[in-house]
Design a protein around this motif. Structure first.
Motif, PDB file in Angstrom:
ATOM      1  N   HIS A  14     -12.862  21.933  12.054  1.00  0.00           N
ATOM      2  CA  HIS A  14     -12.802  22.287  13.479  1.00  0.00           C
ATOM      3  C   HIS A  14     -12.158  21.147  14.280  1.00  0.00           C
ATOM      4  O   HIS A  14     -12.442  19.983  14.039  1.00  0.00           O
ATOM      5  CB  HIS A  14     -14.230  22.547  13.981  1.00  0.00           C
ATOM      6  CG  HIS A  14     -14.284  23.158  15.329  1.00  0.00           C
ATOM      7  ND1 HIS A  14     -14.172  22.415  16.489  1.00  0.00           N
ATOM      8  CD2 HIS A  14     -14.444  24.448  15.718  1.00  0.00           C
ATOM      9  CE1 HIS A  14     -14.258  23.225  17.527  1.00  0.00           C
ATOM     10  NE2 HIS A  14     -14.426  24.467  17.100  1.00  0.00           N
ATOM     11  N   PRO A  15     -11.271  21.463  15.234  1.00  0.00           N
ATOM     12  CA  PRO A  15     -10.550  20.401  15.946  1.00  0.00           C
ATOM     13  C   PRO A  15     -11.453  19.406  16.680  1.00  0.00           C
ATOM     14  O   PRO A  15     -11.027  18.276  16.962  1.00  0.00           O
ATOM     15  CB  PRO A  15      -9.666  21.169  16.941  1.00  0.00           C
ATOM     16  CG  PRO A  15     -10.083  22.586  16.880  1.00  0.00           C
ATOM     17  CD  PRO A  15     -10.803  22.811  15.594  1.00  0.00           C
ATOM     18  N   ASP A  16     -12.678  19.780  17.014  1.00  0.00           N
ATOM     19  CA  ASP A  16     -13.563  18.851  17.726  1.00  0.00           C
ATOM     20  C   ASP A  16     -14.443  18.017  16.786  1.00  0.00           C
ATOM     21  O   ASP A  16     -15.348  17.324  17.255  1.00  0.00           O
ATOM     22  CB  ASP A  16     -14.477  19.624  18.685  1.00  0.00           C
ATOM     23  CG  ASP A  16     -13.689  20.326  19.770  1.00  0.00           C
ATOM     24  OD1 ASP A  16     -12.555  19.877  20.050  1.00  0.00           O
ATOM     25  OD2 ASP A  16     -14.196  21.323  20.317  1.00  0.00           O
ATOM     26  N   VAL A  17     -14.171  18.120  15.470  1.00  0.00           N
ATOM     27  CA  VAL A  17     -15.057  17.452  14.505  1.00  0.00           C
ATOM     28  C   VAL A  17     -14.319  16.383  13.696  1.00  0.00           C
ATOM     29  O   VAL A  17     -13.171  16.586  13.295  1.00  0.00           O
ATOM     30  CB  VAL A  17     -15.668  18.490  13.530  1.00  0.00           C
ATOM     31  CG1 VAL A  17     -16.492  17.796  12.441  1.00  0.00           C
ATOM     32  CG2 VAL A  17     -16.528  19.493  14.279  1.00  0.00           C
ATOM     33  N   ARG A  18     -14.977  15.231  13.484  1.00  0.00           N
ATOM     34  CA  ARG A  18     -14.490  14.227  12.527  1.00  0.00           C
ATOM     35  C   ARG A  18     -15.274  14.442  11.235  1.00  0.00           C
ATOM     36  O   ARG A  18     -16.503  14.337  11.247  1.00  0.00           O
ATOM     37  CB  ARG A  18     -14.790  12.796  13.009  1.00  0.00           C
ATOM     38  CG  ARG A  18     -14.076  12.345  14.268  1.00  0.00           C
ATOM     39  CD  ARG A  18     -14.918  12.314  15.508  1.00  0.00           C
ATOM     40  NE  ARG A  18     -16.142  11.525  15.403  1.00  0.00           N
ATOM     41  CZ  ARG A  18     -16.980  11.374  16.410  1.00  0.00           C
ATOM     42  NH1 ARG A  18     -16.749  11.952  17.584  1.00  0.00           N
ATOM     43  NH2 ARG A  18     -18.075  10.662  16.263  1.00  0.00           N
ATOM     44  N   ALA A  19     -14.590  14.721  10.151  1.00  0.00           N
ATOM     45  CA  ALA A  19     -15.277  14.922   8.866  1.00  0.00           C
ATOM     46  C   ALA A  19     -14.951  13.756   7.933  1.00  0.00           C
ATOM     47  O   ALA A  19     -13.790  13.488   7.648  1.00  0.00           O
ATOM     48  CB  ALA A  19     -14.864  16.240   8.243  1.00  0.00           C
ATOM     49  N   ILE A  20     -15.990  13.056   7.489  1.00  0.00           N
ATOM     50  CA  ILE A  20     -15.813  11.850   6.669  1.00  0.00           C
ATOM     51  C   ILE A  20     -16.435  12.077   5.289  1.00  0.00           C
ATOM     52  O   ILE A  20     -17.606  12.425   5.181  1.00  0.00           O
ATOM     53  CB  ILE A  20     -16.498  10.642   7.354  1.00  0.00           C
ATOM     54  CG1 ILE A  20     -15.913  10.442   8.761  1.00  0.00           C
ATOM     55  CG2 ILE A  20     -16.335   9.377   6.508  1.00  0.00           C
ATOM     56  CD1 ILE A  20     -16.747   9.542   9.643  1.00  0.00           C
ATOM     57  N   ILE A  21     -15.599  11.907   4.261  1.00  0.00           N
ATOM     58  CA  ILE A  21     -16.067  12.091   2.884  1.00  0.00           C
ATOM     59  C   ILE A  21     -16.149  10.709   2.221  1.00  0.00           C
ATOM     60  O   ILE A  21     -15.186   9.949   2.272  1.00  0.00           O
ATOM     61  CB  ILE A  21     -15.063  12.954   2.066  1.00  0.00           C
ATOM     62  CG1 ILE A  21     -14.675  14.220   2.835  1.00  0.00           C
ATOM     63  CG2 ILE A  21     -15.616  13.255   0.675  1.00  0.00           C
ATOM     64  CD1 ILE A  21     -15.697  15.286   2.912  1.00  0.00           C
ATOM     65  N   ILE A  22     -17.290  10.417   1.610  1.00  0.00           N
ATOM     66  CA  ILE A  22     -17.464   9.106   0.977  1.00  0.00           C
ATOM     67  C   ILE A  22     -17.910   9.259  -0.479  1.00  0.00           C
ATOM     68  O   ILE A  22     -19.100   9.427  -0.753  1.00  0.00           O
ATOM     69  CB  ILE A  22     -18.501   8.251   1.745  1.00  0.00           C
ATOM     70  CG1 ILE A  22     -18.208   8.287   3.252  1.00  0.00           C
ATOM     71  CG2 ILE A  22     -18.510   6.816   1.213  1.00  0.00           C
ATOM     72  CD1 ILE A  22     -19.231   7.567   4.097  1.00  0.00           C
ATOM     73  N   PRO A  23     -16.938   9.219  -1.414  1.00  0.00           N
ATOM     74  CA  PRO A  23     -17.342   9.232  -2.822  1.00  0.00           C
ATOM     75  C   PRO A  23     -18.212   7.994  -3.073  1.00  0.00           C
ATOM     76  O   PRO A  23     -17.866   6.900  -2.632  1.00  0.00           O
ATOM     77  CB  PRO A  23     -16.011   9.127  -3.583  1.00  0.00           C
ATOM     78  CG  PRO A  23     -14.944   9.463  -2.576  1.00  0.00           C
ATOM     79  CD  PRO A  23     -15.480   9.062  -1.241  1.00  0.00           C
ATOM     80  N   ALA A  24     -19.327   8.161  -3.794  1.00  0.00           N
ATOM     81  CA  ALA A  24     -20.308   7.072  -3.882  1.00  0.00           C
ATOM     82  C   ALA A  24     -19.860   5.916  -4.766  1.00  0.00           C
ATOM     83  O   ALA A  24     -20.312   4.788  -4.589  1.00  0.00           O
ATOM     84  CB  ALA A  24     -21.643   7.617  -4.360  1.00  0.00           C
ATOM     85  N   THR A  25     -18.981   6.208  -5.743  1.00  0.00           N
ATOM     86  CA  THR A  25     -18.491   5.123  -6.615  1.00  0.00           C
ATOM     87  C   THR A  25     -17.010   5.334  -6.896  1.00  0.00           C
ATOM     88  O   THR A  25     -16.460   6.415  -6.642  1.00  0.00           O
ATOM     89  CB  THR A  25     -19.214   5.097  -7.983  1.00  0.00           C
ATOM     90  OG1 THR A  25     -18.841   6.272  -8.718  1.00  0.00           O
ATOM     91  CG2 THR A  25     -20.727   5.048  -7.832  1.00  0.00           C
ATOM     92  N   GLN A  26     -16.390   4.305  -7.466  1.00  0.00           N
ATOM     93  CA  GLN A  26     -14.976   4.401  -7.828  1.00  0.00           C
ATOM     94  C   GLN A  26     -14.751   5.482  -8.894  1.00  0.00           C
ATOM     95  O   GLN A  26     -13.755   6.195  -8.866  1.00  0.00           O
ATOM     96  CB  GLN A  26     -14.496   3.049  -8.374  1.00  0.00           C
ATOM     97  CG  GLN A  26     -14.432   1.956  -7.333  1.00  0.00           C
ATOM     98  CD  GLN A  26     -13.214   2.073  -6.439  1.00  0.00           C
ATOM     99  OE1 GLN A  26     -13.209   2.818  -5.459  1.00  0.00           O
ATOM    100  NE2 GLN A  26     -12.156   1.347  -6.773  1.00  0.00           N
TER     101      GLN A  26
END
Lengths: 418, 163
Positions: free
Chosen positions: A318-330
């Motif tokens: 959605h244009p009003d949302v920042r979505a952040i994905i964080i893989p937990a390890t390499q």
């Protein structure tokens, strides 16, 4: 005896232990991070200690404010790095480091039957492989680094029995949020939480880690799941070590037995400002969100990313949302690349962060401003947890978080899939 | 040991993010940690408290993270003892380990903001000097008393392990 009592007895050199008993036990693994480690090192040095008891049993993981967010955090990590070099203990540098509670099992450092302590409250995660594992303070870690020991009060055990097949879009996160809502944030205070039943037996490891990870959110001393074939298969994929499999006796004494029909659990959302404020996701479907975080020691594993990607595929954030994905390890990051998950996320408008605890504790990589709302796959929604004291965090599983990113408000995954 | 001080009263489930927010955990400096104590839920707390003041709270005080910075920040403010109905377990052991006195008692219900309290650790008694009411608390088990008497875990360790 229960599985917890057996592991503690074994490490205290006793035939048996009972709830309430104080013991001094030997530790198999001692963990600290970039926040708690420097304090432990200060105590270690103040005590006049020169050498750790066993350099192979200590691991330092700079994962909270890394890659270092400011000068002060850089100084703290430097302290950790220098100590690790001096004492020849394991230290994970940027490029190798991941979120500690995803990293250690993946590195084969945590084994069934071990006694593990860590200066991080979510150290209870490793109970998922049948270890006794608990969060302690920095001074405890300093003491353990010197002596190889820890003082403990043997906890009474609450047994949780889950039966029934899980519904679609329901996983470990929903099981534990549902359980915490049922018993409260102090419902298992000082207690061992033993998770059992046919539902748990059929759960993959990642979901088991998620459940044990949040035992602390119910006040638990440790969460534990008896090891089985699924545990064995996981272990053989990461190490040659086997560990020791302990099981609770038929006549083990439990303080309480809580039976839960897992087939009735729906995707859960915990509203601010306590993890126990958990209800069916649809109760919150009018809540607009500014930010979505998918990651953390609770839900940053490969299966979590797969679940989120399945929802995101072919859709836009959605244009009003920042979505952040964080893989937990390499390793998880690389696997996600191989499987095309990262492509799906970037295509849909998500940003990918390097492995870090970062926003979960309002550290960096996605801090909230005044009045902002986030839905996150993390573990705590306390006041100001992700930033400004007047911001709001809702907790959920990865599918709900991603569906909410697409709709711009808290959403059931059904709303974006067919 | 007897301590006497003014009460600062809090509710249930005061968590470690309330006591010291994670954004301040990039230091181990006691003064700096103390200056942000309780900031999110009680702005200016550190400036308002005096030496020997007492924190009184409900159930599950100190729940959340393992950060020892929480009891350190409280101790750094000059707080002499935390009296609560119950404590979260990591906070409990951290307080014992760093030598911050804590007392578990339901007498909390008979204490209000700004009351003057006297806590006697030798007899396990607590007196609300403002109302005149008295209460008791269970003293630490012997094992923990040993640690507390030594002045914390590391002093105890020095006596026992470090030659």
């Amino acid at each position: 005896m229960t599985i917890t009592e057996k592991i503690l007895a074994n490490h205290a050199g006793l035939k048996e232990t009972f709830p309430g008993q104080f013991i001094e036990a030997t530790v198999d693994l001692v963990l600290a991070n970039d926040i708690t480690g420097p304090l432990a090192i200060e105590e270690f040095e103040k005590a006049g200690a020169r050498q750790v008891f066993d350099s192979s049993k200590i691991v330092l993981v700079p994962d909270h404010f890394t890659p270092c967010k400011d000068i002060k955090s850089a100084e703290m990590v430097k302290r950790l790095r220098n100590f690790a070099k001096e004492q020849n203990v394991l230290f994970y540098e940027i490029g190798k480091v991941g979120i500690e509670h995803a990293l250690l099992p993946e590195q084969g450092l945590t084994l069934p039957g071990q006694l593990i302590i860590g200066a991080d409250s979510h150290t209870c995660t490793y109970g998922a492989i049948g270890a006794f594992s608990t969060g302690v303070g920095s001074t405890d870690v300093a003491f353990a680094m010197i002596t190889g020991k820890i003082w403990l009060k043997v906890p009474a055990t609450i047994k949780f029995v889950y039966t029934g097949k899980l519904a679609r879009f329901v996983g470990g996160k929903d099981i534990i949020l549902y359980t915490i809502a049922k018993i409260g944030v102090d419902g298992a205070r000082y207690r061992a939480m033993e998770f059992t039943g046919e539902t748990i037996k059929s759960l993959p490891m990642d979901d088991r880690f998620t459940i044990c990870n949040m035992a602390i959110e119910a006040g638990g001393k440790n969460g534990i799941i008896a090891p089985d074939q699924i545990t064995g298969e996981f272990l053989s994929s990461v190490t040659k070590e086997k560990g020791v499999f302990y099981y609770s006796d038929e006549d083990a004494k439990y303080e309480n037995v809580v039976e839960i029909d897992a087939s009735a659990i729906t995707p859960q959302v915990a509203a601010p400002h306590l993890p126990s404020n958990s209800k069916d996701v649809r109760e919150y479907s009018n809540v607009k969100v500014d930010q979505v975080v998918i990651g953390s020691c609770t839900n940053g594993r490969i299966s979590d990313l797969r679940k989120a990607a399945m929802i995101a595929k072919g859709k836009k954030v959605h244009p009003d949302v920042r979505a952040i994905i964080i893989p937990a390890t390499q390793r998880i990051y690389q696997q996600a690349i191989k499987e095309g998950l990262i492509d799906i996320f970037v295509e849909s408008g998500c940003v990918i962060s390097p492995p870090t605890c970062g926003p979960c504790l309002g550290g960096h990589m996605g801090v909230l401003g005044k009045g902002e709302v986030a839905i996150a796959t993390t573990n705590r929604n306390f006041i100001g947890r992700m930033g400004h004291p007047e911001s709001f965090v809702y907790l959920s599983n990865p599918e709900v978080a991603m569906a909410s990113a697409i709709k711009g408000r808290i959403s059931h995954p059904d709303e974006v899939t067919k | 040991m007897i301590v006497k001080g003014k009460v600062w009263k809090f509710g249930d489930h005061i968590n470690t993010d309330d006591i010291i927010a994670a954004r301040y955990l990039n230091t181990t400096d006691v003064k700096e940690l103390a200056s942000h104590c309780m900031e999110s839920i009680f702005p200016d707390f550190s400036r308002k408290v005096s030496i020997n003041d007492i924190i009184v709270a409900g159930e599950n005080f100190g729940c959340g993270s393992s950060r020892e910075h929480a009891p350190i920040a409280i101790k750094g403010c000059g707080i002499s003892v935390v009296v609560a109905k119950s404590f979260a377990r990591i906070f409990f052991r951290n307080a014992i380990n760093i030598g911050l006195p804590i007392v578990e008692t339901d007498f909390v219900d008979k204490i209000s903001q700004s009351d003057i309290l006297e806590v006697n650790f030798d007899t396990g008694t607590i007196v609300n000097l403002t109302t005149g009411e008295k209460g008791n608390f269970i003293k630490y088990p012997e094992f923990l008393q040993e640690i507390v008497k030594s002045g914390g875990l590391m002093s105890w360790a020095k006596e026992k392990y470090i030659k």
